[in-house]
Design an enzyme around this catalytic site. Sequence first.
Site, PDB file in Angstrom:
ATOM      1  N   GLU A  21     -85.044  17.547  -8.391  1.00  0.00           N
ATOM      2  CA  GLU A  21     -85.994  17.986  -7.371  1.00  0.00           C
ATOM      3  C   GLU A  21     -85.535  17.536  -5.981  1.00  0.00           C
ATOM      4  OE1 GLU A  21     -90.363  17.987  -9.276  1.00  0.00           O
ATOM      5  OE2 GLU A  21     -89.356  16.037  -9.408  1.00  0.00           O
ATOM      6  N   LYS A  99     -97.438  23.351  -6.844  1.00  0.00           N
ATOM      7  CA  LYS A  99     -96.056  23.134  -7.266  1.00  0.00           C
ATOM      8  C   LYS A  99     -95.842  23.919  -8.550  1.00  0.00           C
ATOM      9  CE  LYS A  99     -93.071  19.197  -8.408  1.00  0.00           C
ATOM     10  NZ  LYS A  99     -92.999  17.730  -8.441  1.00  0.00           N
TER      11      LYS A  99
END
Length: 120
Positions: A21, A99
Amino acid sequence: MGWIRIKNMVFHTFNGVLSEEKKLGQRLEVDVELNFPIEKQVLHDDLNETVNYAAVYQAVEAFIQTHNYNLIESLANRVADTVLAKYSQIQTIKVRIRKYAVPINGIFDHVEIEVEKQNA
């Protein structure tokens, strides 16, 4: 009390716990809701009497593009603090962050968090 809502701002960020990420980044969607007395403050059709939502968008974008956190909860809290600090006439702010690339073994659309803060 009136509300200004800016919905579905989309940013490519490097927030997250996992190294992938932080390296590859991911898309986050952000909503901001601003509560203030529109009925009492906006009397003359003058931009100076309201909260300039273009400027709010730019403030959110600038903050998100220059700050990275492990948790989107932390990001949402700091976005709320940043906007409240710039606009004293805002009484309440809500920030939602969605998200989609979440490392959960399961079928779902997205994870969304929401924070709500009051101006002092």
